[in-house]
Design a protein around this motif. Structure first.
Motif, PDB file in Angstrom:
ATOM      1  N   GLN A 157      29.492  37.626 -17.796  1.00 53.41           N
ATOM      2  CA  GLN A 157      29.126  38.285 -19.346  1.00 53.41           C
ATOM      3  C   GLN A 157      28.679  39.780 -19.038  1.00 53.41           C
ATOM      4  O   GLN A 157      28.223  40.164 -17.800  1.00 53.41           O
ATOM      5  CB  GLN A 157      27.938  37.737 -19.989  1.00 53.41           C
ATOM      6  N   LYS A 158      29.081  40.664 -20.125  1.00 46.42           N
ATOM      7  CA  LYS A 158      28.541  41.881 -20.005  1.00 46.42           C
ATOM      8  C   LYS A 158      27.941  42.569 -21.291  1.00 46.42           C
ATOM      9  O   LYS A 158      28.366  42.153 -22.401  1.00 46.42           O
ATOM     10  CB  LYS A 158      30.085  42.796 -19.822  1.00 46.42           C
ATOM     11  N   LEU A 159      26.858  42.981 -21.151  1.00 45.53           N
ATOM     12  CA  LEU A 159      25.922  43.416 -22.356  1.00 45.53           C
ATOM     13  C   LEU A 159      26.203  45.001 -22.710  1.00 45.53           C
ATOM     14  O   LEU A 159      25.989  45.592 -21.596  1.00 45.53           O
ATOM     15  CB  LEU A 159      24.276  43.086 -22.270  1.00 45.53           C
ATOM     16  N   GLY A 160      26.351  45.219 -23.897  1.00 45.33           N
ATOM     17  CA  GLY A 160      26.257  46.854 -24.197  1.00 45.33           C
ATOM     18  C   GLY A 160      27.893  47.324 -24.303  1.00 45.33           C
ATOM     19  O   GLY A 160      28.851  46.658 -23.842  1.00 45.33           O
ATOM     20  N   ALA A 161      27.916  48.265 -24.942  1.00 40.27           N
ATOM     21  CA  ALA A 161      29.015  49.036 -24.890  1.00 40.27           C
ATOM     22  C   ALA A 161      29.638  49.844 -23.720  1.00 40.27           C
ATOM     23  O   ALA A 161      28.506  50.212 -23.016  1.00 40.27           O
ATOM     24  CB  ALA A 161      29.211  50.026 -26.132  1.00 40.27           C
ATOM     25  N   ALA A 162      30.665  49.834 -23.449  1.00 41.82           N
ATOM     26  CA  ALA A 162      31.329  50.385 -22.214  1.00 41.82           C
ATOM     27  C   ALA A 162      32.564  50.934 -22.574  1.00 41.82           C
ATOM     28  O   ALA A 162      33.322  50.808 -23.462  1.00 41.82           O
ATOM     29  CB  ALA A 162      31.262  49.541 -21.317  1.00 41.82           C
ATOM     30  N   PRO A 163      33.245  52.105 -21.953  1.00 37.51           N
ATOM     31  CA  PRO A 163      34.541  52.844 -22.088  1.00 37.51           C
ATOM     32  C   PRO A 163      35.367  51.706 -21.985  1.00 37.51           C
ATOM     33  O   PRO A 163      35.173  50.683 -20.979  1.00 37.51           O
ATOM     34  CB  PRO A 163      34.653  53.867 -21.223  1.00 37.51           C
ATOM     35  N   LYS A 164      36.847  51.865 -22.719  1.00 36.69           N
ATOM     36  CA  LYS A 164      37.760  50.901 -22.388  1.00 36.69           C
ATOM     37  C   LYS A 164      38.168  50.720 -21.022  1.00 36.69           C
ATOM     38  O   LYS A 164      38.337  49.470 -20.790  1.00 36.69           O
ATOM     39  CB  LYS A 164      38.934  51.453 -23.288  1.00 36.69           C
ATOM     40  N   GLY A 165      38.153  51.687 -20.528  1.00 35.07           N
ATOM     41  CA  GLY A 165      38.657  51.575 -18.746  1.00 35.07           C
ATOM     42  C   GLY A 165      37.627  50.471 -18.203  1.00 35.07           C
ATOM     43  O   GLY A 165      38.155  49.720 -17.264  1.00 35.07           O
ATOM     44  N   GLN A 166      36.356  50.920 -18.339  1.00 34.59           N
ATOM     45  CA  GLN A 166      35.556  49.957 -17.562  1.00 34.59           C
ATOM     46  C   GLN A 166      35.252  48.580 -18.150  1.00 34.59           C
ATOM     47  O   GLN A 166      35.591  47.488 -17.452  1.00 34.59           O
ATOM     48  CB  GLN A 166      34.225  50.214 -17.872  1.00 34.59           C
ATOM     49  N   LEU A 167      35.849  48.346 -19.395  1.00 33.60           N
ATOM     50  CA  LEU A 167      35.923  46.913 -20.053  1.00 33.60           C
ATOM     51  C   LEU A 167      36.993  46.071 -19.398  1.00 33.60           C
ATOM     52  O   LEU A 167      36.835  45.163 -19.076  1.00 33.60           O
ATOM     53  CB  LEU A 167      35.791  47.022 -21.590  1.00 33.60           C
ATOM     54  N   LYS A 168      38.118  47.021 -19.396  1.00 27.96           N
ATOM     55  CA  LYS A 168      39.498  46.291 -18.852  1.00 27.96           C
ATOM     56  C   LYS A 168      39.342  45.980 -17.437  1.00 27.96           C
ATOM     57  O   LYS A 168      39.703  44.959 -17.035  1.00 27.96           O
ATOM     58  CB  LYS A 168      40.570  47.330 -19.288  1.00 27.96           C
TER      59      LYS A 168
END
Length: 106
Positions: A88-99
């Motif tokens: 799991q990942k909490l909070g917003a992140a840039p698209k590159g990091q999410l992908k």
């Protein structure tokens, strides 16, 4: 392939019983960071649609599943594989990091 909406009623079938990994975005309409990452998740869904289903669950309309999962802060992204929450990942992140995070977990 766009993101899928899941509800308390469809969670079992759409997420836990899915034959491919499912990333669930727990979000709410009033959550600014949730809205910030929504376009990125749509794009990632287009790019990785054959490898992972990206699903969204509004925690204001669906309280049972987030309660069971212990969701306290949003946006919370939870990756399920074979019916289990594996990352799991909490909070917003840039698209590159999410992908990058999603791909590293697949």
């Amino acid at each position: 392939m766009a993101t899928t909406t899941v509800t308390d009623d469809s969670f079992q079938a759409d997420v836990l019983d899915s034959d491919k990994p499912v990333l669930v975005d727990f979000w709410a309409e009033w959550c600014g960071p949730c809205k910030m990452i929504a376009p990125a998740l749509e794009e990632i869904s287009e790019e990785l649609g054959d490898k992972v289903t990206i699903a969204k669950m509004d925690i204001m309309e669906n309280t049972e599943t987030p309660g069971k999962m212990g969701v306290q802060s949003i946006p919370l992204l939870v990756l399920f594989k074979n019916g289990e929450a594996v990352s799991q990942k909490l909070g917003a992140a840039p698209k590159g990091q999410l992908k990058e995070w999603i791909e590293s977990e697949l």
